[in-house]
Design an enzyme around this catalytic site. Structure first.
Site, PDB file in Angstrom:
ATOM      1  N   ASP A  61     -20.139  -8.346 -13.615  1.00  0.00           N
ATOM      2  CA  ASP A  61     -20.699  -7.148 -14.674  1.00  0.00           C
ATOM      3  C   ASP A  61     -20.066  -7.113 -16.037  1.00  0.00           C
ATOM      4  O   ASP A  61     -20.678  -6.652 -17.192  1.00  0.00           O
ATOM      5  CB  ASP A  61     -20.600  -5.960 -14.088  1.00  0.00           C
ATOM      6  CG  ASP A  61     -21.390  -5.722 -12.686  1.00  0.00           C
ATOM      7  OD1 ASP A  61     -22.630  -6.527 -12.835  1.00  0.00           O
ATOM      8  OD2 ASP A  61     -20.984  -5.168 -11.916  1.00  0.00           O
TER       9      ASP A  61
ATOM     10  N   ASP B 298     -19.328  -2.481 -11.730  1.00  0.00           N
ATOM     11  CA  ASP B 298     -18.112  -2.419 -11.103  1.00  0.00           C
ATOM     12  C   ASP B 298     -17.373  -3.799 -10.990  1.00  0.00           C
ATOM     13  O   ASP B 298     -16.245  -3.908 -10.610  1.00  0.00           O
ATOM     14  CB  ASP B 298     -18.174  -1.796  -9.756  1.00  0.00           C
ATOM     15  CG  ASP B 298     -19.092  -2.380  -8.692  1.00  0.00           C
ATOM     16  OD1 ASP B 298     -20.221  -3.403  -9.149  1.00  0.00           O
ATOM     17  OD2 ASP B 298     -18.697  -2.459  -7.616  1.00  0.00           O
TER      18      ASP B 298
ATOM     19  N   ASP C 281     -25.879  -1.759 -12.249  1.00  0.00           N
ATOM     20  CA  ASP C 281     -25.795  -2.718 -11.210  1.00  0.00           C
ATOM     21  C   ASP C 281     -26.334  -2.074  -9.831  1.00  0.00           C
ATOM     22  O   ASP C 281     -26.336  -0.706 -10.147  1.00  0.00           O
ATOM     23  CB  ASP C 281     -24.488  -3.237 -11.359  1.00  0.00           C
ATOM     24  CG  ASP C 281     -24.082  -3.907 -10.025  1.00  0.00           C
ATOM     25  OD1 ASP C 281     -24.783  -4.702  -9.689  1.00  0.00           O
ATOM     26  OD2 ASP C 281     -22.982  -3.594  -9.466  1.00  0.00           O
TER      27      ASP C 281
END
Length: 421
Positions: free
Chosen positions: A360, A356, A76
């Site tokens: 996700d 995080d 990410d």
């Protein structure tokens, strides 16, 4: 022996079956020595303890070894590769691009922007938000909310706005919170003596597509012609090329009455402005990506940001190379099977996913090994992960990979010794 319709067994047949069983048991005993499972478990536990000292909390024991086989890391962007400490550094209001800095004075920034436009920007920022501004016990201003909301509210304060005064000046009729599908959020306000007004903000390309008017240099509402549209699109691309996250804010006067049960209209808006938000890359990320590449691990970035912003950040991190490809989700999903085979390698790798946020979590769960950030990560993300990076440092992921490969080598030695024995 088969005698007619009945089976009969002789003593020799029984002894032959017993001999087969004894051979099978012997093979199992020889192939899997008694101490092998214990030795493997001890080596995993040792690696788990060492990784804890290196700021990596292993939630599933097998993850110690799995990470050693990883050939791809899908990361990410926000909060993983970047610090997730956002600030507005550029803005385009009334067609004018301006720098925003802590050293700049509000009066200088707003000198050539009509007061009516500044007032509209403040109204939109302070009412169309999921954050809040409070006063602490020691008299300091504290901004609450997501990093993006915090950055925009801070920009509103920089413009000289009064959060409480703006909130009390109108009545909040309806709120549509931000979601990752629509990539926007909106509110409807009831202004005393002026009627209803809708405000929206979100991804630049989404909000701009809903606008057919814009505020010009004198603060007047004018039609959004092709020339103005091209200028705004160029501005968005310019911001994105500087690794800035771009957001647009817009408003719409609603004719007649508005019922809270009705959806907020999303067409015919007037563009107020564009903001460029800086989210710095974490220290050491570029070096860690280079180490991964030298170790045969491909790092890929997955984000919902504007593609030009994503490409700029990826280049800054050393992820996107000159011969690399960046592609948006809708375009990727439209590819045929043959095109996908040319676009991506065959899925034979062990994939590690880092993230995080709550969004996700599905990817962290589905990956061969999921790594969540311990400080900025949400509880949902941590629960879905196999390893938690306690210091939120991307370079710690490299350390996890090193320990994983160390465990693989150790297990190979243990198996070789067991086979020799």
């Amino acid at each position: 022996m088969n005698q007619g319709s009945h089976w009969s067994w002789s003593g020799d047949d029984a002894m032959e079956m017993l001999e087969y069983f004894a051979i099978a048991v012997t093979i199992v005993v020889v192939a899997v020595p008694e101490g092998l499972p214990l030795a493997v478990t001890l080596s995993l536990a040792f690696a788990m303890k060492k990784m804890m000292n290196d700021k990596a909390l292993v939630r599933h024991l097998a993850a110690c070894e799995t990470m050693g086989s990883a050939t791809t890391i899908c990361s990410d962007k926000t909060g993983t590769l970047t610090t997730n400490r956002m600030t507005v550094v550029k803005a385009c209001i009334c067609g004018k691009i301006k720098e925003v800095s802590t050293s700049a004075k509000t009066s200088a920034f707003c000198s050539d922007i009509p007061d009516s436009v500044v007032k509209m920007v403040q109204r939109s920022i302070f009412n169309n938000t999921g954050g809040d501004i409070v006063m602490t016990q020691d008299g300091k201003i504290e901004i609450l909310g997501t990093p993006t909301e915090t950055a925009i509210l801070e920009f509103g304060l920089f413009l000289g706005g009064d959060f409480e005064a703006e909130r009390q000046a109108s009545k909040l009729v309806k709120v549509e919170p931000f979601n990752s599908t629509k990539k926007r959020m909106g509110v409807v306000l009831e202004l005393p003596g002026e009627g209803f007004q809708a405000h929206c903000k979100g991804a630049s390309e989404i909000i701009l597509a809903a606008c057919d008017k814009v505020l010009n240099s004198t603060g007047e509402v004018v039609p959004l012609d092709e020339s103005s549209m091209n200028h705004l699109k160029d501005t968005i691309e310019h911001f994105a090329s500087e690794a800035l996250r771009t957001l647009c804010v817009a408003y719409k006067d609603i004719e007649g009455d508005f019922c809270a049960e009705n959806p907020i209209p999303f067409e015919g808006y007037t563009l107020i402005g564009i903001v460029g938000i800086k989210d710095p890359v974490r220290p050491g990320v570029k070096e860690s990506v280079a180490i991964c590449r030298s170790a045969g691990i491909v790092v890929r970035m997955v984000t919902g940001d504007n593609i030009n912003t994503a490409k700029a950040i990826a280049r800054e991190c050393g992820i996107l190379t000159d011969d690399g490809i960046a592609i948006e989700g809708p375009e990727f999903r439209m590819k045929s099977e043959e095109e996908l085979q040319e676009l991506i390698p065959k899925l034979q790798e062990v994939v590690a996913v880092t993230g995080d946020g709550t969004n996700d979590a599905p990817a962290l769960h589905e990956a061969d090994i999921g790594l969540a950030m311990g400080i900025s990560g949400t509880e949902v993300a941590k629960e879905s992960a196999d390893v938690i990076i306690l210091d939120d440092n991307f370079s710690t992921i490299v350390t996890v990979a090193k320990w994983g490969r160390s465990v693989l080598c150790e297990h190979s030695k243990i198996c070789s010794i067991s086979a020799y024995s």
